[in-house]
Structures are given as C-alpha cells and as structure tokens.
Design a protein around this motif. Structure first.
Motif, PDB file in Angstrom:
ATOM      1  N   ARG A 125      80.829 -14.243  90.032  1.00 39.76           N
ATOM      2  CA  ARG A 125      80.821 -14.314  91.503  1.00 39.76           C
ATOM      3  C   ARG A 125      81.801 -15.353  92.030  1.00 39.76           C
ATOM      4  O   ARG A 125      81.856 -15.596  93.235  1.00 39.76           O
ATOM      5  N   GLU A 126      82.545 -15.945  91.115  1.00 36.82           N
ATOM      6  CA  GLU A 126      83.575 -16.934  91.467  1.00 36.82           C
ATOM      7  C   GLU A 126      83.042 -17.976  92.449  1.00 36.82           C
ATOM      8  O   GLU A 126      83.572 -18.185  93.551  1.00 36.82           O
ATOM      9  N   ARG A 127      81.967 -18.632  91.999  1.00 39.70           N
ATOM     10  CA  ARG A 127      81.391 -19.681  92.838  1.00 39.70           C
ATOM     11  C   ARG A 127      80.782 -20.767  91.947  1.00 39.70           C
ATOM     12  O   ARG A 127      80.334 -20.477  90.828  1.00 39.70           O
ATOM     13  N   VAL A 128      80.803 -22.001  92.454  1.00 37.36           N
ATOM     14  CA  VAL A 128      80.073 -23.077  91.785  1.00 37.36           C
ATOM     15  C   VAL A 128      78.673 -23.072  92.377  1.00 37.36           C
ATOM     16  O   VAL A 128      78.516 -23.076  93.606  1.00 37.36           O
ATOM     17  N   GLU A 129      77.676 -23.076  91.529  1.00 38.05           N
ATOM     18  CA  GLU A 129      76.285 -23.110  92.009  1.00 38.05           C
ATOM     19  C   GLU A 129      75.685 -24.477  91.697  1.00 38.05           C
ATOM     20  O   GLU A 129      75.880 -25.010  90.596  1.00 38.05           O
ATOM     21  N   MET A 130      74.981 -25.015  92.653  1.00 42.19           N
ATOM     22  CA  MET A 130      74.203 -26.232  92.390  1.00 42.19           C
ATOM     23  C   MET A 130      72.752 -25.807  92.209  1.00 42.19           C
ATOM     24  O   MET A 130      72.228 -24.975  92.962  1.00 42.19           O
ATOM     25  N   HIS A 131      72.134 -26.407  91.196  1.00 43.25           N
ATOM     26  CA  HIS A 131      70.728 -26.128  90.909  1.00 43.25           C
ATOM     27  C   HIS A 131      69.981 -27.446  90.722  1.00 43.25           C
ATOM     28  O   HIS A 131      70.582 -28.458  90.345  1.00 43.25           O
ATOM     29  N   LEU A 132      68.667 -27.395  90.950  1.00 41.88           N
ATOM     30  CA  LEU A 132      67.769 -28.487  90.564  1.00 41.88           C
ATOM     31  C   LEU A 132      66.868 -27.898  89.487  1.00 41.88           C
ATOM     32  O   LEU A 132      66.150 -26.919  89.732  1.00 41.88           O
ATOM     33  N   VAL A 133      66.954 -28.473  88.281  1.00 43.18           N
ATOM     34  CA  VAL A 133      66.291 -27.875  87.119  1.00 43.18           C
ATOM     35  C   VAL A 133      65.069 -28.713  86.744  1.00 43.18           C
ATOM     36  O   VAL A 133      65.180 -29.950  86.597  1.00 43.18           O
ATOM     37  N   ALA A 134      63.926 -28.050  86.572  1.00 47.73           N
ATOM     38  CA  ALA A 134      62.697 -28.774  86.197  1.00 47.73           C
ATOM     39  C   ALA A 134      62.832 -29.278  84.754  1.00 47.73           C
ATOM     40  O   ALA A 134      63.120 -28.512  83.838  1.00 47.73           O
ATOM     41  N   ARG A 135      62.649 -30.583  84.570  1.00 39.96           N
ATOM     42  CA  ARG A 135      62.784 -31.166  83.228  1.00 39.96           C
ATOM     43  C   ARG A 135      61.627 -30.744  82.328  1.00 39.96           C
ATOM     44  O   ARG A 135      61.741 -30.775  81.119  1.00 39.96           O
ATOM     45  N   HIS A 136      60.481 -30.420  82.927  1.00 40.52           N
ATOM     46  CA  HIS A 136      59.297 -30.012  82.158  1.00 40.52           C
ATOM     47  C   HIS A 136      58.435 -29.141  83.064  1.00 40.52           C
ATOM     48  O   HIS A 136      58.665 -29.101  84.301  1.00 40.52           O
ATOM     49  N   ALA A 137      57.465 -28.462  82.509  1.00 40.84           N
ATOM     50  CA  ALA A 137      56.569 -27.627  83.328  1.00 40.84           C
ATOM     51  C   ALA A 137      55.829 -28.537  84.311  1.00 40.84           C
ATOM     52  O   ALA A 137      55.405 -29.644  83.952  1.00 40.84           O
ATOM     53  N   GLN A 138      55.699 -28.096  85.537  1.00 39.81           N
ATOM     54  CA  GLN A 138      55.033 -28.929  86.553  1.00 39.81           C
ATOM     55  C   GLN A 138      54.646 -28.066  87.747  1.00 39.81           C
ATOM     56  O   GLN A 138      55.096 -26.925  87.869  1.00 39.81           O
ATOM     57  N   SER A 139      53.795 -28.612  88.592  1.00 45.33           N
ATOM     58  CA  SER A 139      53.511 -27.897  89.835  1.00 45.33           C
ATOM     59  C   SER A 139      53.620 -28.862  91.010  1.00 45.33           C
ATOM     60  O   SER A 139      53.474 -30.081  90.857  1.00 45.33           O
ATOM     61  N   VAL A 140      53.905 -28.277  92.161  1.00 45.61           N
ATOM     62  CA  VAL A 140      54.182 -29.057  93.366  1.00 45.61           C
ATOM     63  C   VAL A 140      53.354 -28.449  94.491  1.00 45.61           C
ATOM     64  O   VAL A 140      53.231 -27.221  94.583  1.00 45.61           O
ATOM     65  N   ARG A 141      52.791 -29.295  95.354  1.00 43.82           N
ATOM     66  CA  ARG A 141      52.043 -28.805  96.526  1.00 43.82           C
ATOM     67  C   ARG A 141      52.992 -28.764  97.732  1.00 43.82           C
ATOM     68  O   ARG A 141      53.762 -29.699  97.980  1.00 43.82           O
ATOM     69  N   LEU A 142      52.941 -27.659  98.435  1.00 43.25           N
ATOM     70  CA  LEU A 142      53.800 -27.510  99.618  1.00 43.25           C
ATOM     71  C   LEU A 142      53.116 -26.569 100.594  1.00 43.25           C
ATOM     72  O   LEU A 142      52.794 -25.425 100.234  1.00 43.25           O
ATOM     73  N   GLY A 143      52.900 -27.039 101.814  1.00 37.17           N
ATOM     74  CA  GLY A 143      52.333 -26.198 102.874  1.00 37.17           C
ATOM     75  C   GLY A 143      51.051 -25.505 102.451  1.00 37.17           C
ATOM     76  O   GLY A 143      50.869 -24.318 102.751  1.00 37.17           O
ATOM     77  N   GLY A 144      50.188 -26.207 101.727  1.00 39.34           N
ATOM     78  CA  GLY A 144      48.908 -25.633 101.318  1.00 39.34           C
ATOM     79  C   GLY A 144      49.014 -24.715 100.099  1.00 39.34           C
ATOM     80  O   GLY A 144      48.020 -24.129  99.678  1.00 39.34           O
TER      81      GLY A 144
END
Ligand code: AVI
Length: 313
Positions: free
Chosen positions: A241-260
């Motif tokens: 796709r001829e693009r640079v992608e930025m990602h945030l990669v989880a270092r380990h399995a985890q869960s996050v709370r967001l909006g309930g």
C-alpha cells in the motif's frame, strides 16, 4: 449517570469503534492534543525526519519559479497551517499576495499563525477561518475582489488520508477555492524502506512518545486505564500500500477498561494509529486527475525525497 455515559465524547466513541473492531485502530487526528502537537513539532526537527526540511528547501530553491507559475495577487488559503513557518516562506516568495486565510479547527493555533504572519507581513490582510477542512466549509469574503485563490496544503498531510479520502479532499478543495483556483501541495515520495522506517522510529524516541501519547490522552480524556508501559511503538513500511504505518503493540496479553467495556489484547496484538502514504509522481497525478484537477506541475529535491505540486483546475 455521568456525562460520559450519557453522551460519549467524539474521542470516546471513535476509540470504542476502533478498539472493538477485528483489527484495532484509532484515528490519527486524535494524536494532536497540546502534547501531541508539541511532540510533532519536535519530530519535524529530528535528523531522521526529512520531510519538513526537504519541503522547506524545495520551496526555497524553487520559490521564484513557483511564484512565476502562480502569478501576482493571489489570495492564499492554507489548510492546516501548523506553526505558520511555511506560510511566511511562501508569502515572501509570492508576488504581491492579496490576503492570507489560514484554515484550522483549532482557533488557538490560528491566533499564533496569524501573529507570526502579521509580524512578517504587516500590511497583508490575515483572516483566520475556524473550520474542519476535512468537511465542506465556506470561505469568508476576503477583500481580494476577483483575485484567484491559491490553496496551500503542505507537509504531506495528504498522506495521512486513505486514497479515497485524499481524492475527496482534493475535489472539495477545488470547489472551496473556486474558479481559477490552484493548489500548492506537498507530498512525500516513495523511497527506500530504511529511510522511511527511521523517519517514523527515530533514535531519540520522539515519535514513540508521540504515538504512545494517544493512550495517555485516552486515559485522561476518555477515562481509559491503559498501562502505557504495556505498549510499544512500531513503524513499518507496507510495500503493497506504499505507506508507513504506526502501530502500538501490546507487549503482553492485557485488558483495558474503556467506556464501560473491557477491551482485550493478545500479546503482540497492535492498534493501527496512523498511515502515512508515500507517492510516485504518476500516482499523485492520478489522484489529482480523479479529483478534477486538469494540470499538475511538480518540483522536487536532488535526492527526490519530497515533492511540491501546483495543481490547476
Ligand atoms: C502530519 N503528518 C504529515 C506526519 C506524517 O509524516 O505522516 C505525522 C507524523 N507521524 C509520525 N511522524 C510524523
């Protein structure tokens, strides 16, 4: 019931939509809170981040030619002026510009830009326009009579749009600029992977901080509980796709709370936070043509890192 559960903010609803999708994403526009804007400006000065200084060099070296192609008396409409440095440079190069209209959704940045331009060109009328230029908007009467408008969209911000969004933006810009309108457009070029990945993963870690700041913002403004240290910044070139992608990669399995809700991450799972498309000359010409621009002239640097285009309607 809290305000957040009653009427989720745009940030929260975008984050919930993106993080509950099969491939997790967050829209890149949310990277730019005050800290994100400060970090982006620091990025533009990094040795690895070549786009800003290369575009400035092109505008400097080819300024007289660009000014001849534009002609005298243009009303300059800048989409997303940033710190206003390039506007000052362009307005100095052009012959007798008639007015300057910076357009941005953030009124406080527009004030800074207006001050900078007014200090450099005290007699030039400056009319800031508070608007989201990714949607249709009207320009105010500019006092320039029937003078043709010159749009200015620099920094390869067009690369942060998906190709279809880029065509839609270019088509809307044609309408906004009106009959005889032109668009001066900065677009980053396809080049070797090592140069591209270094530009988006610098050795000082500024781009990593810029990307991770999005999670800090979600914690602060959307009530999330991300463990920032649990994520890693990654920049990768996507050759298909001829693009640079930025990602945030989880270092380990985890869960996050967001909006309930609970958002689960597997180890190594990523959130795609930004795409930065790079262009070939023929690809950019095709985008411009698809948006109805008839003619496209290009200037570049000796290493063909970056390109500046003048599109004519
Ligand atoms: C604003 N935009 C053109 C920048 C780019 O190069 O895509 C944003 C950026 N992201 C990481 N570094 C810079």
């Amino acid at each position: 019931m809290s305000a957040v559960t009653e009427r989720p903010s745009a940030l929260l609803s975008d984050a919930l939509a993106g993080l509950t999708a099969p491939r997790k994403t967050l829209p890149c526009k949310w990277l730019y809170d005050a800290e994100g804007t400060r970090l982006f400006e620091a990025i533009t000065r990094l040795p690895e981040y070549y786009p800003t200084r290369t575009e400035i060099r092109i505008l400097d070296q080819h300024g007289p030619e660009i000014a001849r192609a534009v002609g005298p008396g243009a009303v300059v409409v800048e989409f997303g002026p940033g710190d206003g440095v390039k506007a000052v440079q362009l307005l100095e190069a052009l012959e007798a510009p008639r007015a300057y209209l910076p357009v941005d959704i953030a009124a406080e940045w527009l004030d800074q830009v207006a001050e900078r331009v007014e200090a450099a060109s005290p007699t030039l009328p400056v009319r800031p326009v508070v608007a989201d230029f990714t949607r249709p908007f009207d320009l105010p009467a500019h006092g320039g009579g029937s003078a043709a408008r010159l749009g200015f969209f620099s920094g390869s911000t067009i690369g942060n749009f998906e190709p279809a969004e880029a065509v839609a933006f270019l088509a809307r810009a044609r309408t906004t600029l009106g009959p005889g309108g032109r668009l001066l457009l900065g677009a980053d070029l396809v080049k070797g992977e090592a140069v591209l990945e270094a530009a988006y993963d610098d050795s000082a870690g500024v781009t990593a901080a810029f990307n991770l700041n999005l999670l800090t913002r979600l914690n602060r403004e959307a009530g999330a509980d991300f463990d920032i240290g649990g994520f890693l910044h990654k920049a990768r070139w996507n050759p298909a796709r001829e693009r640079v992608e930025m990602h945030l990669v989880a270092r380990h399995a985890q869960s996050v709370r967001l909006g309930g809700q609970t958002i689960r991450f597997a180890a190594g799972e990523s959130i795609h936070t930004e795409s930065s498309h790079k262009y070939r000359a023929e690809g950019l010409r095709a985008l411009a043509a698809a948006a109805g621009w008839r003619d496209a002239a290009m200037w570049t640097d000796p290493d063909r890192l970056f390109s500046v285009w003048l599109l004519q309607g």
